[in-house]
Design a protein around this motif. Sequence first.
Motif, short mmCIF file in Angstrom:
data_model
loop_
_atom_site.label_atom_id
_atom_site.label_comp_id
_atom_site.label_asym_id
_atom_site.label_seq_id
_atom_site.Cartn_x
_atom_site.Cartn_y
_atom_site.Cartn_z
N ASP A 3 -69.13 69.63 39.67
CA ASP A 3 -67.92 69.12 39.08
C ASP A 3 -66.75 69.74 39.31
O ASP A 3 -65.71 69.31 39.00
N VAL A 6 -63.13 67.92 40.00
CA VAL A 6 -62.53 67.31 39.13
C VAL A 6 -61.90 68.31 38.24
O VAL A 6 -60.81 68.15 37.46
N TYR A 62 -66.60 61.96 44.30
CA TYR A 62 -66.99 62.06 42.76
C TYR A 62 -66.23 61.04 42.15
O TYR A 62 -65.07 60.50 42.27
N ILE A 63 -67.26 60.02 41.79
CA ILE A 63 -66.73 58.83 40.83
C ILE A 63 -66.30 59.01 39.52
O ILE A 63 -67.29 59.29 38.76
N LEU A 64 -65.13 59.03 38.98
CA LEU A 64 -64.79 59.00 37.65
C LEU A 64 -65.24 57.98 36.93
O LEU A 64 -65.17 56.65 37.28
N GLY A 65 -65.98 58.17 35.83
CA GLY A 65 -66.47 57.29 35.00
C GLY A 65 -67.93 56.66 35.46
O GLY A 65 -68.52 55.91 34.75
N GLY A 66 -68.42 57.24 36.50
CA GLY A 66 -69.67 56.96 37.13
C GLY A 66 -69.84 55.54 37.48
O GLY A 66 -71.23 55.00 37.53
N TRP A 67 -69.04 55.08 37.84
CA TRP A 67 -69.30 53.74 38.76
C TRP A 67 -69.74 53.59 39.84
O TRP A 67 -69.67 54.60 40.77
N LEU A 71 -70.61 48.16 46.07
CA LEU A 71 -70.06 47.09 46.72
C LEU A 71 -69.39 47.11 48.01
O LEU A 71 -69.14 48.23 48.55
N ARG A 74 -65.60 48.93 48.66
CA ARG A 74 -66.08 49.63 47.35
C ARG A 74 -64.55 49.92 46.51
O ARG A 74 -63.57 49.47 46.97
N GLY A 75 -64.65 50.10 45.21
CA GLY A 75 -63.57 50.29 44.46
C GLY A 75 -63.68 49.84 42.99
O GLY A 75 -62.53 49.44 42.54
N VAL A 76 -64.79 49.91 42.28
CA VAL A 76 -64.66 49.60 40.87
C VAL A 76 -64.28 50.70 40.01
O VAL A 76 -63.37 50.33 39.17
N ILE A 78 -62.78 54.59 39.81
CA ILE A 78 -61.87 55.65 40.92
C ILE A 78 -62.54 56.71 41.40
O ILE A 78 -63.28 57.17 40.87
N PHE A 80 -62.73 60.26 43.40
CA PHE A 80 -62.02 61.65 44.00
C PHE A 80 -62.70 61.96 45.22
O PHE A 80 -63.93 62.05 45.09
N ASP A 138 -58.00 56.99 46.04
CA ASP A 138 -57.63 55.61 45.37
C ASP A 138 -56.17 55.38 45.57
O ASP A 138 -55.24 56.39 45.02
N VAL B 38 -64.86 43.46 44.07
CA VAL B 38 -64.49 44.11 43.16
C VAL B 38 -64.01 43.44 41.94
O VAL B 38 -64.34 43.57 40.68
N PHE B 42 -65.78 43.09 38.08
CA PHE B 42 -65.00 43.10 36.68
C PHE B 42 -65.42 41.82 35.88
O PHE B 42 -65.74 42.00 34.71
N ASP B 62 -61.67 52.06 30.77
CA ASP B 62 -62.92 52.43 31.28
C ASP B 62 -63.26 52.51 32.98
O ASP B 62 -63.32 53.63 33.26
N TYR B 63 -63.07 51.46 33.70
CA TYR B 63 -63.30 51.35 34.91
C TYR B 63 -62.35 52.25 35.72
O TYR B 63 -62.44 52.70 36.37
N ARG B 64 -60.80 51.89 35.31
CA ARG B 64 -59.76 52.77 35.80
C ARG B 64 -59.26 53.81 34.76
O ARG B 64 -58.12 53.80 34.59
N GLU B 194 -70.50 61.96 34.76
CA GLU B 194 -69.10 62.28 35.36
C GLU B 194 -68.26 62.44 34.39
O GLU B 194 -68.35 61.91 33.19
N PHE B 195 -66.80 62.78 34.70
CA PHE B 195 -65.85 62.77 33.80
C PHE B 195 -65.51 61.42 33.49
O PHE B 195 -65.11 60.59 34.10
N LEU B 196 -65.18 61.04 32.01
CA LEU B 196 -65.07 59.94 31.63
C LEU B 196 -66.17 58.75 31.68
O LEU B 196 -66.00 57.64 31.56
N ASP B 197 -67.44 59.26 32.08
CA ASP B 197 -68.43 58.44 32.14
C ASP B 197 -69.08 58.17 30.65
O ASP B 197 -70.19 58.90 30.24
#
Lengths: 519, 249
Positions: A3, A6, A62-67, A71, A74-76, A78, A80, A138, B38, B42, B62-64, B194-197
């Motif tokens: 990590d 971040v 590194y995908i913040l929020g784990g998305w 796709l 891509r871009g669901v 954010i 890093f 992003d 994308v 959503f 959440d997503y952003r 991950e951070f914010l997950d």
Amino acid sequence: MSDSIVWIVLFPLFGAVACALGGAISKKICYPVSVLSMVATVWVSVDTLFQAIESPIHEISYILGGWSLDLFPRGVGIEFRADLLGALIALVVTGVGLIVALYSKVPVQRETPGKEPMYYGLFLLQISGLAGIALTGDAFNLYVLIEVAALTGYGLIALGTNRAAAATFNYIILGTIGASFYLLGVGYLYLKTGTLNMVGIREVIEAHGLFDSPAMQVAFVLVLLGILIKMAFFPFHAWLPNAYCHAPTTTSCLLAPLVTKVMIYVMIRMVLTVFGVEFSFESTWWTEFLPWLVVVAIVCAAVMALAQREIKRMLAYLIVAEVGYMVGGVWIYNYYGLIGSVFHIISDACMTLCLFLGAGIILEKCKTTHFNGLRGLFSKMPLTMIGFFIGGFSIIGLPPTCGFFSKWYLITGGMVSERWEYMITLMFSTMVMVVLFFRLIERIHLAVDESGKNLGKGHGDLGLTKQQTRFDEAPLSMLIPLLLAASVVLLVGVYNQEVVDQIEVFLQPFNLPTGVKYE
Amino acid sequence: MKKTAFILVLCIGLLLAWAVQDFPAWGDPKSPASSSPVASHFIANTGVDTEVPNMVTAVLADYRGFDTMFETVVVFIAGLAVFSILRGGPKSRTRDREFVVDFEPDLIVTNTVRLIVPVIQIFAFYVLAHGHVSPGGGFQGGVAMGASFILIALSWDLKTALARFPIERCFTVAALGIVIYAGIGLLSLFLGGEFLDYAHLAKIFPVSPEMARYHAMLGVEIGVGFTVTAIMFALYASLSTDGRMRDGL
């Protein structure tokens, strides 16, 4: 740690919050807290750089929020991304941040007494924003982080002397215009591609063949215009000299090496990663036009630097000239020019840091940075002056300092692309820098005053009393960071091949022209 | 100078107008922004991923969520910068005011405000807490909350408002808001995501991962609300008194 990428943003963020919260209890904790959080930040950014070097694709994501990124485009969430370029710039940002944080003890207490919690809070958030700019993948997140970096910058500058407020107001107006242009450009990008992820945007451009689309071209012009305003490229430079000149010492030491350089990084990122080489260089008219603008920029900035009689203001104009170098290195469009540009971002950050730290010490000890007050400084503060002049020699481009090697690549790039006007301008500006710094050396070492009259009585006499030339070095908390910065300038110069190797690994996939066509 | 500016503005305007020909039609469902995977993700998956009915809040928090965290930091920076610049400024600012405001707070105004303020504050809580269900959220709720304190300052005087919300406490609360937001992110980092997950928060709370996202969004909205409330009032107090924290409007 996986990590660590971040944490580069989080350590300064939490440091800032700790300063704001803890500062209410005791103002003394702010300095140690910021130094500690900067040490941790540098540690994780070194770790990130090595992770990027060791990874097989030379980047970490590194995908913040784990998305998920499955796709297309891509871009669901954010993302890093630390490729080698981003990781190197992040390391430069945090490294400069650490050195300036160490340096800040004396000047912050003197210039902003009682405001330490706020000052260090803004200081650390500035580093958080700039490091985030270097790492984000992003396009909209980049805008948010530019705002973080810009707003903290306004606050940090406005805490300076009386005229700082007016200078900051100028900066706010121009900076906001620049940011708005960038945001409008990103809006157009989203309109045409439907994603905000940098790599995603390029994938859509390539998949749908958007090279001739008017909206995309306008988006490019808007984004570029915004970034050029933010980086103080010549016709848009008006905010910079006053802002850096009237800012508190620590602020100018932090902002001068980083803000403009990070914006050049953003330009390179936009050109290579977001729009792609084909779109940026081959389907448009500005590749012919921009190098000529660069010529005007460098010449004007160098001449204006020559006209200054104050060290800080002279250095501010030097930055404007250096911005011209790096923009030119990108837009002459070849492999060596881009290596030069990227390497010059790194070396210019180191040497500008060195010079501003030196100027800060001069201001602290002599209460002025005007040329008239410099006589005899070498006998008074020999170590400070050595550090200052290592930075100066690097700006001129003397080996073995890092400035020599980056300028070498820039000139090679100009030659390979047969951009003679750019090459000649670089040579001209080098001559101007020689005049600038040797004039300073003369002021400091010799007994001549402004009109050229000799004030001394014979050899080695400066025309000063014993009292005035007594050894009186800067406090250690200021001297050690300066010498550290000076040794970094030399080390980056000596180990330039190692740095350039990493830049070459980064640039290889872009298939830039190398110009070898005489076989 | 004016003519040059006019020509420049005209050029930029023409450039923008030229780009419009390339835009997708107004409201076109096939435009890249509407039909991109994308956006479709959503629309299709917000309910599945997060159980939040309000799509906008799900994208925002959440997503952003990382963007929103830094937007909150921007608000914090604004307050910090204004407060530190104005405080203890040059002597010239301590000059006497052009007119001295010296009268008792108006009876009708104060009594009306006495009635209104609790309503505003409850409404602020409602907007904040319902952000993920209906329009609203931390920023809006925070602004309403901050406005209630500004209303007190306007109808009595700044001293009365500062007695209820001292300026030092403003910055503590604002910093606390960021700690709440980043802390929730950090907690999910420590729990292996991950951070914010936020989904990983389900490991310590007795809810499904989707509901964990739902509740964590409320959590970060509360953090945003803290920061915005405190900074709104701190900005008003600083700007209306040139940083002196007395007299004022």
